[in-house]
Structures are given as structure tokens and as C-alpha cells.
Design an enzyme around this catalytic site. Sequence first.
Site, PDB file in Angstrom:
ATOM      1  N   ARG A   1       1.577  18.330  55.502  1.00  0.00           N
ATOM      2  CA  ARG A   1       2.581  19.371  55.213  1.00  0.00           C
ATOM      3  C   ARG A   1       2.423  19.857  53.771  1.00  0.00           C
ATOM      4  O   ARG A   1       2.470  21.061  53.488  1.00  0.00           O
ATOM      5  CB  ARG A   1       3.991  18.797  55.404  1.00  0.00           C
TER       6      ARG A   1
ATOM      7  N   LEU B   1       4.471  12.831  48.283  1.00  0.00           N
ATOM      8  CA  LEU B   1       5.466  13.910  48.433  1.00  0.00           C
ATOM      9  C   LEU B   1       5.314  14.540  49.803  1.00  0.00           C
ATOM     10  O   LEU B   1       4.206  14.940  50.161  1.00  0.00           O
ATOM     11  CB  LEU B   1       5.156  15.034  47.438  1.00  0.00           C
ATOM     12  N   HIS B   2       6.391  14.637  50.550  1.00  0.00           N
ATOM     13  CA  HIS B   2       6.297  15.417  51.796  1.00  0.00           C
ATOM     14  C   HIS B   2       7.623  15.998  52.257  1.00  0.00           C
ATOM     15  O   HIS B   2       7.672  16.750  53.216  1.00  0.00           O
ATOM     16  CB  HIS B   2       5.710  14.568  52.922  1.00  0.00           C
ATOM     17  N   ARG B   3       8.747  15.647  51.580  1.00  0.00           N
ATOM     18  CA  ARG B   3      10.054  16.159  52.037  1.00  0.00           C
ATOM     19  C   ARG B   3      10.094  17.675  51.937  1.00  0.00           C
ATOM     20  O   ARG B   3       9.727  18.230  50.874  1.00  0.00           O
ATOM     21  CB  ARG B   3      11.182  15.642  51.144  1.00  0.00           C
TER      22      ARG B   3
END
Length: 373
Positions: free
Chosen positions: A241, A206-208
Amino acid sequence: MLKALNIVGARPNLMKMAPVIAEMRRRPDAFDPFLVHTGQHYDESMSGSFFEELGIPKPDVNLGVGSASHAEQTGRIMIALQQVISDVKPDWVVVAGDVNSTMAAALAAVKLGLPVAHVEAGLRSRDRTMPEEINRIVTDAVAELLLTPSRDADSNLLNEGVSPEKIRFVGNVMIDTLYRELPRARGSKILERLGLEGSSFCVMTLHRPSNVDDKETLGGIFDAIGEIQTRMPVVFPVHPRTRTRLEEFGLSKVISRLGRLILTEPLGYLDFLQLYSNSKLVLTDSGGIQEETTALGIPCLTLRDNTERPITVTEGTNRIVGNDPEAIRREARAALDGARSAGKAPELWDGHAAVRIVDAIEEAQQRIRSREV
Ligand code: UD1
């Protein structure tokens, strides 16, 4: 001799440019490649380790732009690259994918009158809230040569009025790297290291911003993961992030209570390949992983409302699920209970895209020269 200024900046650029650079180096009479790293990604785990593993030569220049707002990052890359272009005087600038470095480099180059080749052109999510969609549209609008991974990308470009002679369907160059590295990945010890040898497990990335920058959304995803990990371990290599956001939102404590959720640092290419290629199911918001799982026939749930890679759904193993916790739980259950369909690698995802890309750049250069005489 064609002097090509090849640009990398963020992690997903590296597996796309590695085969292109290697192919140019295989043609020393025709190509003089020069490598620029913008420094958008700078951690060893996000950048350095991939150079070693994928045999990418040390960059000739690192612009060292680091993290910043989009405008600042883009501006810094453009300013620094302008100087490099003036010094190196390349014939072409080659960019890949959809990150800020891609768009910034394309803009800097075209403003100096240089032709740009865009590897992975033509993909569209039709979601302009995604920074990557803006990067794709801008890069394609200024590129001289649009190298597409799938036929839907050709259609997108033609619909936008791009002249057909600029478009070349070359296939998916990420899959060149995947096929080349798969035998070496089998030597990775990641499964033993995580205690997963012989077990069934899922992998999540997950990084969006749309998933990780909002507390409720990110918390909701982990609600769903809470159920999935009661069934089998879920390995979660955490993007920088995302790590920052988990701490900021006070979610690190919550997820540490999920006994079979295994958090790791971002993994190197070979470890990650060995991991997901042995998993039962991948949950992701990445673009590249949707493609890699399709090529290998691993079921994938994409935690987004759309994809710029529809071929992974129509021909591959991908399902677009969004980020609603109930939908994630339901689709994960269905994927884990259902019969696994092998899927198939789409047209020209065959391990030879880089040869076609470098051929296309040579031909485009001849086209430009013949226009000049
Ligand atoms: C970028 C790309 C995205 C790609 C992703 C892969 C854009 C707009 N986004 O997103 O398309 O899928 O890379 O990882 O270009 N950070 C570090 N170390 C690093 C790099 C980043 O700690 O080496 C942290 C910084 O806090 C930074 C944050 O991660 O502020 C975001 O980095 P950035 O490159 O801006 O975007 P990504 O989310 O990585």
C-alpha cells in the site's frame, strides 16, 4: 470431535493463528481443524512465505478475494465463506485480530448460527476512523468466545456489556510465535545482507491509511526520517500500500536522496524478527510490532495518535508520538539519547497463550452442549 474452521486473511493473522492451529493438531482426538485463507493478502511476501516459515499447513480452501474496497472485500469474503461453511459444517469458526477478513468471517458464521471464537478480542483504540476499530467492535459484538490478550481488553468488553462468561483472558498469542521463532531468527542473514552487522540502526514500518494515504502527512514523516537517518541507518521494509502511495505522490525520488534510509521489500517473519530485535529503535504504525518490541524490550515510537494496546505504553517500551514531524524528531532524539529501560513482558505474554485458547474453545463447546441437553 470439534471441527474448527480457522480463518486467516492478512499477514498479521498468520503469526496469531499459527500456534492455535499447531495446538489443535496436537489434540487429534479432540480437534479436527480446517483452514481457510480469504486471500485478502495474496503476494508471496505478504502471505505465502509466512506459511512456510511458521509451519502453517496449506489452507484447505483459498477464497481468493484479493484487494478491493472495504465493502466489496467484506462482501466477497462473506459470500464465499457461506458456501464453505455449508460444505464443511464446522462446530466453531475461529478468527483472529482486526482485519477485514476477521469481521467478514465472523459475520458470515454468526448469520449461519455458528459460534465464533475471537482471538485478540477486546482491544479498543476508541478511534472509529480506523477500519480496524470497526472490525474489532463488530467481531466482538457477535463472538461467542472472546479471548483477550490483556486485562484492559476484559474491562473494555465488560464496559460494553459483554457477559463475563464469554470472556477469557488468555494472554498474547503473537508472543507464542515470537518466543518460538527467536532462536531460528538468529540464523537469518538479513543484517549481513543489508550491511548492518555490528552497527546501530533503526527500523521503520508504515502502512496505516491515516499515515500513507495523505501526501502531506507521508511527506512530513519522511522529513523527520531525514534527520534520524543522518545519525544512523533507518531500514524501511515497504508495505505494498505504501509503495503505491510513494509513487503516486512523487515521493519515491525525494526519499531516494536520503542516503542512509534503506528500503527493502516486505520481509519474511524470521528476517524481520532478526532485524528489529537488533535495532536501537523502531518507528511504526503497526499494532503487532508495538507488542513485539514490548516483549523484547526494544524502544518503540508509534506514529499514531492512539493505540488499542495501551499496556505496551504503561508496562512496555512504547510511546505514542503521532505523525507530526517535529514530535517524531524530538521523540526519536530522546529515545536514542536516553537510557534504555528494559520494560517487561505483560502478564501471560509467556509463550503459552495457544494452549489456553484451545482449552477455552473446548470448554466453551462443552458449555454449548450442556445448554443443548
Ligand atoms: C491490512 C489490514 C491492517 C493490517 C495490514 C497488515 C484491514 C482493514 N487492514 O491492511 O489492519 O495491519 O493488513 O499488512 O484489513 N496489496 C498487495 N499485495 C497484497 C496485499 C495487499 O499489493 O498481498 C496492496 C493492494 O494494493 C491493496 C493494498 O495493498 O489495495 C491494501 O491491502 P489491504 O489488505 O486492503 O489492506 P492493508 O493496508 O494491507
